[in-house]
Design an enzyme around this catalytic site. Structure first.
Site, short mmCIF file in Angstrom:
data_model
loop_
_atom_site.label_atom_id
_atom_site.label_comp_id
_atom_site.label_asym_id
_atom_site.label_seq_id
_atom_site.Cartn_x
_atom_site.Cartn_y
_atom_site.Cartn_z
N TYR A 19 0.85 -1.19 0.00
CA TYR A 19 0.00 0.00 0.00
C TYR A 19 0.88 1.24 0.00
O TYR A 19 1.90 1.26 -0.65
CB TYR A 19 -1.01 -0.05 1.16
CG TYR A 19 -2.19 0.86 0.89
CD1 TYR A 19 -2.97 0.66 -0.25
CD2 TYR A 19 -2.49 1.92 1.71
CE1 TYR A 19 -4.03 1.51 -0.55
CE2 TYR A 19 -3.56 2.76 1.43
CZ TYR A 19 -4.31 2.55 0.29
OH TYR A 19 -5.36 3.40 -0.01
N LYS A 21 -6.07 -1.71 -0.74
CA LYS A 21 -6.92 -1.49 0.43
C LYS A 21 -7.54 -2.80 0.91
O LYS A 21 -7.57 -3.10 2.11
CB LYS A 21 -8.03 -0.50 0.07
CG LYS A 21 -8.50 0.36 1.20
CD LYS A 21 -7.60 1.57 1.35
CE LYS A 21 -8.07 2.51 2.40
NZ LYS A 21 -7.42 3.82 2.36
#
Length: 565
Positions: free
Chosen positions: A104, A175
């Site tokens: 991420y 996510k």
């Protein structure tokens, strides 16, 4: 409470041979037992040795360490995810500190910019405006019938990088990886979606490798009708799903949230998740200093939907601590590129209007300028807390930070903009400019700062401390909506796990090694509040905890039995 270990039931699988090896959710690779290899026509398709998942993870870790750049590491991990999801999550959980910034932020930003270049294999759903009349058919093509969490973006405001078109798909993928790694939500229940409404990024439109719809972005009624078609199709296919809006442009983010939050179980992580983790951090920081958040004066740089969302949640928290709404709002000062938001400022956005200061109350300020800059505000307000959500690097200057420190012995400074290239000031500079007295939390990960032979740990104000627990709590409780009170309960629970509060030293936020424990605690708080708010069926605390345990997925292989389709 930690989950009770229990023997996993066998899975009955209709796939066999090479097809099974190509199914990421089911593939075990070299860990298929000899019995499974015989039963599923895998003999000769794998090396002789049957390995454990830990042996596989150790090999993958060695291979991972051979890559020298973060983007190459990201590509490698995504390849594992697309071939063997269980191994991917075991590897990530074994090395979460190292790998979270790779799967991420900040590395996912580069992956989004280079999405079409590094594309290997399809994951998730791409819904282009050209295919808007096939929306139901597209969602029926998703092989997983029991989707419980969707993360959707239109790619227009990816981190601080702007319009990335379908390259924004990297964000929902990343996510949802954290929903699983941190919140224990089975990857079989998750679905990343990108709404391909075109792009205004000329570089992408001119790129021969760009894989999205080569057209300027649709806007206005066309855009909102398209999004509505998507929402209605999702409600038809998965009526109980949790839908997370991600990285929508400011002009669309708040209208979409307001329109759909009471129609489908949904939230916007950029607005509400960021607000929840920030408020949790501020509650903890205030308690560690022996006070309450309601005693602090707060200045924001950045008055977009994210900044205003944080501000509104701070105001709600300080009202819970005893302030009137008027008093709470008088303690929050919003600065954007045009200066301090006041009631005399034209062209305010709807969500900004309640956050203005009355210009008549500023008549005694020490300034000759009509435009009240961040320095003017810091000099006159003398804030305890400075929060950056501007997306612009370097705007927390030495002069501003030193001015703040003049009046605040222990300033709280939070440059939250992502990625690291957009941060308002580096922790190293903030620590130096405040003579080591600032408490710093950032949006992107930073290494500890060494200043005058002392080590200062830097907390990452990471939404991953919030949204996985919210998702798990919604699933476990069966909540039909996400209320503001559920978000506040998540913030409060996060603050309770602050090492700085618990031990009087260390980080203001928990360490990543504890994130699953924190997510489970947040899930319980969120589920309990959902029941109190009437958006989930009331149960006993024991039943809610059991539901959390039952829904918490672990990266372990299960035994397979053969069945027919």
């Amino acid at each position: 409470m930690e989950p009770k270990t229990k023997k996993q039931r066998s899975l009955y699988i209709p796939y066999a041979g090479p097809v099974l090896l190509e199914f990421p959710l089911l593939n075990k690779g070299s860990a298929f037992s000899m019995e499974e290899r015989r039963n599923f026509n895998l003999l000769g398709l794998l090396p002789e040795v049957v390995e454990t998942i830990e042996e596989q993870a150790e090999r993958a870790w060695i291979q991972y360490q051979g890559f020298k750049t973060e983007i190459d590491k990201h590509i490698y991990l995504r390849n594992i995810q697309d071939t063997n999801e269980t191994l991917f999550y075991r590897l990530v959980n074994n090395h979460l500190d190292e790998m979270m910034p790779v799967i991420y932020t900040p590395t996912v930003g580069a992956a989004c910019e280079r999405f079409s270049e590094i594309y290997r294999r399809s994951r998730g759903v791409f819904i282009s405006y050209q295919n808007r009349h096939n929306m139901d058919d597209i969602l029926q093509n998703v092989p997983n019938h029991n989707i419980k969490v969707i993360v959707v973006t239109d790619g227009e405001r990816i981190l601080g990088l702007g319009d990335q078109g379908i390259g924004g798909m990297g964000i929902p993928i990343g996510k949802l990886s954290l929903y699983t790694a941190c919140g224990g939500i089975s990857p079989a229940y998750t679905l990343p979606v990108v709404l391909d409404v075109g792009t205004n990024n000329q570089q992408l439109l001119n790129d021969p490798l760009y894989m999205g719809w080569r057209n300027p972005r649709i806007t206005d009624d066309e855009y909102y009708e398209f999004v509505d078609e998507f929402i209605q199709a999702v409600k038809q296919r998965w009526p109980d799903v949790l839908l997370q809006f991600e990285d929508f442009a400011q002009k669309n983010a708040m209208p979409l949230l307001n329109r759909y939050r009471n129609e489908i179980c949904s939230f916007n992580d950029d607005i509400q998740g960021t607000a929840a983790v920030t408020v949790g951090t501020l509650i903890a920081a205030s308690r560690a200093a022996g006070g309450q958040l309601s005693e602090k004066k707060i200045v924001f740089l950045g008055a977009g939907s994210a900044g205003c969302g944080i501000a509104e949640m701070i105001i709600a928290q300080t009202q819970r601590e005893g302030l009137s709404e008027e008093a709470a709002r008088q303690k929050v000062f919003m600065v954007d590129r045009f200066g301090l938001l006041t009631d005399k400022m034209p062209n305010l956005l709807p969500f900004q209007t309640k956050l203005v200061q009355k210009r008549e109350n500023l008549s005694d300020w020490d300034t000759d300028s009509d435009v009240l800059s961040l320095l003017d505000v810091v000099r006159n307000v003398k804030p305890d807390i400075l929060i950056g959500v501007s997306g612009q690097t370097g705007l927390f200057t030495e002069e501003i930070i030193r001015e703040m420190h003049k009046h605040c012995p222990r300033p709280i400074v939070m440059p939250l903009s992502n990625p690291t290239s957009r941060v308002e000031a580096t922790p190293q500079d903030i620590i130096a400019w405040t003579e080591g007295n600032a408490l710093v939390a950032t949006g992107s990960p930073f290494n500890p700062v060494v200043w005058k032979d002392k080590i200062y740990p830097i907390a990452q104000c990471n939404n991953a401390f919030i949204f996985p627990g919210i998702g798990l709590g919604v699933i476990a409780s069966g909540a039909s909506r996400i209320t503001d009170e559920m978000l506040m309960s998540a913030s409060e629970m996060l603050a309770q796990y602050s090492p700085l509060v618990l031990n009087g030293e260390g980080l203001v936020l928990p360490e990543l090694k504890d994130i699953q424990k924190v997510s489970r605690a947040i899930a319980f708080a969120v589920g309990k509040m959902a029941q109190q708010q009437g958006v989930a069926v009331k149960t006993s605390a024991e039943a809610l905890q059991q539901a959390i345990d039952d829904n918490f997925w672990h990266a372990e292989y299960r035994d397979y039995r053969r069945t027919s389709i």
